[in-house]
Design a protein around this motif. Structure first.
Motif, short mmCIF file in Angstrom:
data_model
loop_
_atom_site.label_atom_id
_atom_site.label_comp_id
_atom_site.label_asym_id
_atom_site.label_seq_id
_atom_site.Cartn_x
_atom_site.Cartn_y
_atom_site.Cartn_z
N GLU A 39 0.86 -1.18 0.00
CA GLU A 39 0.00 0.00 0.00
C GLU A 39 0.89 1.23 0.00
OE1 GLU A 39 -2.64 -0.13 3.27
OE2 GLU A 39 -3.60 -2.02 2.67
N LEU A 40 0.75 2.07 -1.02
CA LEU A 40 1.60 3.24 -1.20
C LEU A 40 0.76 4.51 -1.10
CD1 LEU A 40 3.34 0.91 -2.45
CD2 LEU A 40 4.20 2.60 -4.09
N ASP A 41 1.32 5.52 -0.47
CA ASP A 41 0.73 6.86 -0.43
C ASP A 41 1.67 7.81 -1.16
OD1 ASP A 41 -1.47 6.10 1.11
OD2 ASP A 41 -0.34 6.32 2.97
N VAL A 42 1.17 8.47 -2.19
CA VAL A 42 1.99 9.35 -3.03
C VAL A 42 1.45 10.76 -2.92
CG1 VAL A 42 2.82 9.81 -5.35
CG2 VAL A 42 2.49 7.45 -4.60
N ASP A 43 2.33 11.72 -2.63
CA ASP A 43 1.99 13.14 -2.58
C ASP A 43 2.88 13.87 -3.59
OD1 ASP A 43 0.04 13.16 -0.40
OD2 ASP A 43 1.74 12.63 0.88
N ILE A 44 2.26 14.55 -4.54
CA ILE A 44 3.00 15.27 -5.58
C ILE A 44 3.46 16.61 -5.01
CG2 ILE A 44 2.91 16.17 -7.93
CD1 ILE A 44 2.65 13.13 -7.69
N THR A 45 4.75 16.86 -5.08
CA THR A 45 5.32 18.10 -4.55
C THR A 45 5.93 18.98 -5.63
OG1 THR A 45 7.39 16.92 -4.08
CG2 THR A 45 5.78 17.09 -2.29
N GLY A 46 6.30 18.43 -6.78
CA GLY A 46 6.90 19.26 -7.83
C GLY A 46 6.76 18.65 -9.21
N LEU A 47 6.34 17.40 -9.30
CA LEU A 47 6.20 16.73 -10.58
C LEU A 47 4.93 17.19 -11.28
CD1 LEU A 47 7.48 14.41 -12.33
CD2 LEU A 47 5.86 12.87 -11.20
N ASP A 48 4.99 17.30 -12.60
CA ASP A 48 3.79 17.60 -13.36
C ASP A 48 3.81 16.78 -14.64
OD1 ASP A 48 5.68 18.85 -14.91
OD2 ASP A 48 5.00 20.88 -14.51
N GLY A 49 2.68 16.76 -15.34
CA GLY A 49 2.54 15.95 -16.55
C GLY A 49 1.46 14.90 -16.38
N VAL A 50 1.31 14.07 -17.38
CA VAL A 50 0.24 13.07 -17.37
C VAL A 50 0.67 11.75 -16.75
CG1 VAL A 50 -0.81 14.11 -19.41
CG2 VAL A 50 0.82 12.24 -19.70
N TRP A 51 1.97 11.49 -16.61
CA TRP A 51 2.44 10.19 -16.14
C TRP A 51 2.44 10.15 -14.62
CZ3 TRP A 51 2.75 7.07 -20.17
CH2 TRP A 51 2.97 7.64 -21.43
N LEU A 52 1.87 9.07 -14.05
CA LEU A 52 1.74 8.92 -12.60
C LEU A 52 2.79 7.95 -12.08
CD1 LEU A 52 -2.13 8.53 -12.24
CD2 LEU A 52 -0.79 10.62 -12.17
N PRO A 53 3.57 8.34 -11.09
CA PRO A 53 4.50 7.40 -10.46
C PRO A 53 3.74 6.28 -9.74
CG PRO A 53 5.04 9.68 -9.89
CD PRO A 53 3.70 9.70 -10.53
N ASP A 54 4.10 5.03 -10.02
CA ASP A 54 3.52 3.91 -9.31
C ASP A 54 4.54 2.79 -9.25
OD1 ASP A 54 3.45 2.26 -11.63
OD2 ASP A 54 1.54 3.08 -12.22
N ALA A 55 4.18 1.70 -8.60
CA ALA A 55 5.08 0.57 -8.46
C ALA A 55 4.28 -0.72 -8.61
CB ALA A 55 5.77 0.58 -7.09
N GLY A 56 4.91 -1.74 -9.17
CA GLY A 56 4.25 -3.03 -9.33
C GLY A 56 3.10 -2.96 -10.32
N TYR A 57 2.07 -3.78 -10.04
CA TYR A 57 0.87 -3.84 -10.87
C TYR A 57 -0.33 -3.55 -9.97
CZ TYR A 57 3.89 -5.79 -14.44
OH TYR A 57 4.89 -5.97 -15.36
#
Length: 824
Positions: free
Chosen positions: A382-400
């Motif tokens: 279970e991952l919690d992601v908070d965007i602090t400076g990244l932009d664009g359409v691609w989302l950081p994720d891991a695994g499937y």
């Protein structure tokens, strides 16, 4: 003109108009007990619920089941009310549409309602447009689709319509098999808009076939018993005594009872065998699941990735401009897990991009809800992601991913634009992420394999786009690095090790060795042919992927992040541009895509830099200033046109949403009022045909038929096989102020007179007919007149009595009339 003193014997005078019509007859004209009707509706409900279960794999959760059962209950209630109140099909259709709009929000679009129940304008918009567009959304979205607004319209609307049809057929039609057609249609619809994975195939098939066949047999038996009971009781005085023939018939029936029971046992056994056969076929026992055809397999996802540039093109900008800046934070990342940003498998000599085709292509993205279908095995996280400076359409994720839920202020719009590639595990959002966005991920991290575990595994056959523009240096160096390696893992590992050990690392930033950005054919050729290979992840990952593909193996480039050191899943990692990497993945059978890092260590820098050219300063000579130039001016008309264009662009009004809503409302109006117009036109055509018949005697007979049909539409049907005078007496009881008896007697006079009536006499008779019809309608309420205008009973009544065009049958409409015969 004679006035009847008493109604015909056996005809009860009408004393008042009841608020509700008398209880209608059941199928075949027989009065059936309410418990039998309840059994009919219960069986139909079971069949429809079993059919609706096929929606499960495509929709997920329980929302589709709530929508389906709600539609079934409402549809059967409409069918029961239509039967009890003798509604014609147009009224039933109008009530169905009204119920769909009133209850559709709570059952099919609860997210658009107030308190989950009260419809809003957005609810009406979703329901109206959903009649057309929800079917497409169900097919183009990634399963399960139940979390998307409007998709539940499909199970709700399908269940509602089929329940209305099946319940109506069961309560009104003579043959029960007609009621099974809507239930089977729902079964087929649920399968067609579902997935190849069935919900409970064997149980569904057996229950549906068994219940349907048993109910059809019971209805058939009930109809036979009812018909026998209707013909066994004599009429008149014969009913008061039992004759010898009656007693003989009773004994004959008793003697054949045993044979009848044996026949029924055989029929029941046959039904069980048939049910098992149908269940085996529909349940997938005799037909494999892979043979199941669904519409979803023929739909191409609509997302066009040409609208988005390859993220690998901006690799250097991340490491240069955001080297120390936070891009996002992630909590819950397991040790050794990598954060994927994009997976690329297409090369054209200029850029490595996401453009793959087929089920394994990196460019196959489809819309998903926050719940994502995933059959990958591995370690859940279970991952919690908070965007602090990244932009664009691609989302950081891991695994499937199993799910991705946005939690920031823009959670709802971002969730509606989420797309996912199940083959690569990459997620993107067409709305674009920015600082302040956040989301939670439930994912599965695949297991990792070492070289020893991969030593006996072959390369998995995966289709990737053919690369073009590959420099010659790629193939020659790949052959050199592979050498005499025998296994696939040794060959791939040799290429990765060769690049890592023989190359040098540099981002080309200030204070580092010269290293040009880019990964086009010229840049890769210069990298591999230089005396010292100098580059970073961008060049080495592309070079290795091309080299692996040159020896006949599929490979792809992955761009993503991972921290310098891992410290447990409880750690919150602050990811910066310096932690951006690119690596290569190669598929092995039973192991999936395995990652390889061909980039040299960052401390492996070139041994010496290339010599710099010596400076050759020149004497500085003061140059005169350039002559002044007049400022360039644009023509006034050009500036005016540009300004006008900008104003037009700003004031442009988007008509598309209003056109869609207007089109949906227009289609709804046509659906409701179109059939009403057709009924009115058919009645006018029938009236015209009667009034303009070739024989004047037929015109007079047609005038009486018009009175009988209009009376039946107003709720006063007359018996078949009676004379005009008998029917007139019945109508005179219902309409005491209307001279129907006189009109009937004149019709007999004109038809059975010594000669044909003249055209003037026929036209005068029709004038009296119009007056009678108008007086009958005036004696009824507004609601009864409206029902009569679109009633279809006169058409169906004529068909049961031999058709309107038959002159030998003796009658049309609700009552039979004598025709003039034997006259040329």
């Amino acid at each position: 003109m004679s006035t009847p003193t008493s109604p015909r014997a056996g005809t009860a005078p009408r004393t008042s108009t009841p608020l509700l019509p008398p209880r209608p007859k059941g199928p075949g004209g027989l009065f059936r007990p309410f418990w039998a009707m309840a059994i009919d509706l219960g069986v139909i409900a079971v069949l429809l619920i079993v059919s609706a279960l096929s929606f499960g794999p495509a929709f997920g959760g329980a929302g589709y089941l709530v929508a389906s059962i709600g539609g079934i209950v409402l549809g059967l209630a409409i069918a029961l009310a239509g039967w009890r109140l003798s509604w014609n099909p147009i009224i039933v259709a109008a009530v169905t549409i009204l119920v769909y709009l009133v209850f559709g929000g709570a059952l099919a679009a609860p997210g658009t309602t107030l308190l989950g129940v009260i419809p809003t304008l957005e609810t009406m918009r979703t329901l109206i447009l959903g009649i057309v567009f929800s079917w497409k959304d169900v097919l183009t979205l990634v399963t399960p689709v139940g979390g998307f607004d409007g998709t539940l319209v499909v199970p709700f609307l399908s269940a509602l319509v089929t329940a209305v049809l099946a319940g109506t057929f069961a309560l009104r039609l003579k043959h029960a098999a007609w009621a099974l057609l809507p239930a089977a249609a729902l079964f087929v619809t649920a399968i067609a808009f579902g997935t190849r994975e069935a919900a409970f195939p064997i149980v569904q098939g057996l229950v549906f076939a068994g219940v349907a066949l048993a109910w059809a047999a019971w209805r058939r038996h009930e109809r036979r018993v009812g018909q026998s009971a209707g013909t066994a009781v004599p009429t008149g005085g014969a009913a008061s005594s039992t004759t010898t023939a009656d007693r003989a018939g009773t004994r004959a029936d008793a003697s054949s009872a045993k044979k009848l029971r044996n026949t029924r046992l055989g029929l029941g056994a046959g039904l069980i065998v048939a049910a098992l056969g149908v269940g085996f076929v529909t349940g997938g026992i005799l037909m494999p699941a892979t043979a199941r055809e669904v519409i979803r397999d023929q739909i191409v996802p609509p997302l066009d990735l040409h609208d988005y540039a390859s993220p690998l093109v901006g690799y250097r900008s991340y490491v240069r401009d955001f080297k120390e800046d936070s891009l996002f934070t992630v909590t819950g990342l397991p040790d050794a897990a990598r954060i994927r940003l994009a997976t690329l498998d297409s090369y054209d000599g200029i850029v490595y991009d996401v453009a793959g085709d087929g089920t394994n292509g990196s460019g196959t993205f489809v819309r998903v809800s926050d719940d994502i279908a995933n059959d990958t095995t591995g370690e859940p996280a279970e991952l919690d992601v908070d965007i602090t400076g990244l932009d664009g359409v691609w989302l950081p994720d891991a695994g499937y991913l199993d799910s991705l839920r946005f939690t920031g202020d823009r959670a709802e719009p971002l969730g509606g634009a989420l797309h996912y590639n199940a083959a690569t595990g990459v997620a993107l959002d067409t709305l674009g992420i920015t600082e302040g966005d956040s989301y939670e991920i439930d994912t599965v991290i695949p297991p990792t394999f070492n070289d020893e575990q991969l030593s006996d595994r072959a390369i998995e056959k995966v289709s990737v786009p053919r690369a073009s523009g590959v420099p010659d240096e790629v193939g020659s160096l790949a052959a050199e690095y592979v050498g005499d390696a025998a296994t696939p893992i040794q060959q791939v590992r040799n290429i990765a090790t060769g690049l890592s050990q023989n190359g040098f690392f540099s981002h080309g930033l200030e204070g580092e060795a010269v290293s040009r950005a880019g990964h086009g054919a010229e840049r890769i050729a210069s990298l591999l042919s230089a005396e010292q290979m100098v580059g970073d992840d961008e060049q080495y990952a592309v070079a290795m992927a091309l080299m692996v593909r040159s020896i006949g193996m599929p490979a792809r480039v992955v761009m993503g992040f991972y921290p310098d050191t891992y410290s447990g899943a409880d750690t919150t990692y602050d990811i910066t541009g310096d932690q951006l990497h690119a690596w290569v993945e190669v598929p092995f059978e039973g192991a999936g895509w395995v990652a390889f890092d061909p980039t040299p260590p960052e401390d492996q820098i070139p041994l010496e830099e290339a010599p710099k050219p010596k400076a050759d300063p020149k004497a500085q000579v003061l140059q005169p200033p350039p002559p002044p130039q007049e400022p360039a001016e644009l023509p006034p008309d050009i500036r005016t046109e540009d300004t006008q264009d900008e104003e037009v662009d700003k004031n442009t009004f988007d008509l598309l949403p209003f056109l869609l809503i207007g089109g949906g409302l227009l289609a709804l109006l046509i659906l409701v009022f179109g059939p009403l117009l057709v009924i009115v036109l058919l009645k006018l055509q029938r009236r015209k045909r009667r009034r303009q018949a070739a024989r004047t005697a037929d015109r007079v007979s047609g005038g009486w038929d018009e009175i009988v049909d209009r009376a039946g539409d107003l709720g006063t049907p007359v018996g078949s096989g009676a004379t005009r005078r008998d029917n007139a007496l019945v109508l005179a009881t219902a309409y005491p102020e209307v001279p129907v008896v006189a009109v009937a007697e004149r019709a007999d006079t004109e038809v059975f007179g010594p000669g044909d009536p003249t055209p003037e006499q026929a036209e005068q008779y029709w004038t009296e007919v119009d007056a009678v019809v108008k007086s009958m309608a005036a004696s009824r309420s507004w609601w009864q007149r409206m029902r009569a205008r679109w009633a279809l009973g006169s058409f169906f009544g004529r068909r049961r009595r031999g058709g309107s065009g038959s002159r030998r049958s003796g009658g049309t409409g609700y009552g039979a009339t004598e025709r003039r015969g034997g006259r040329s």
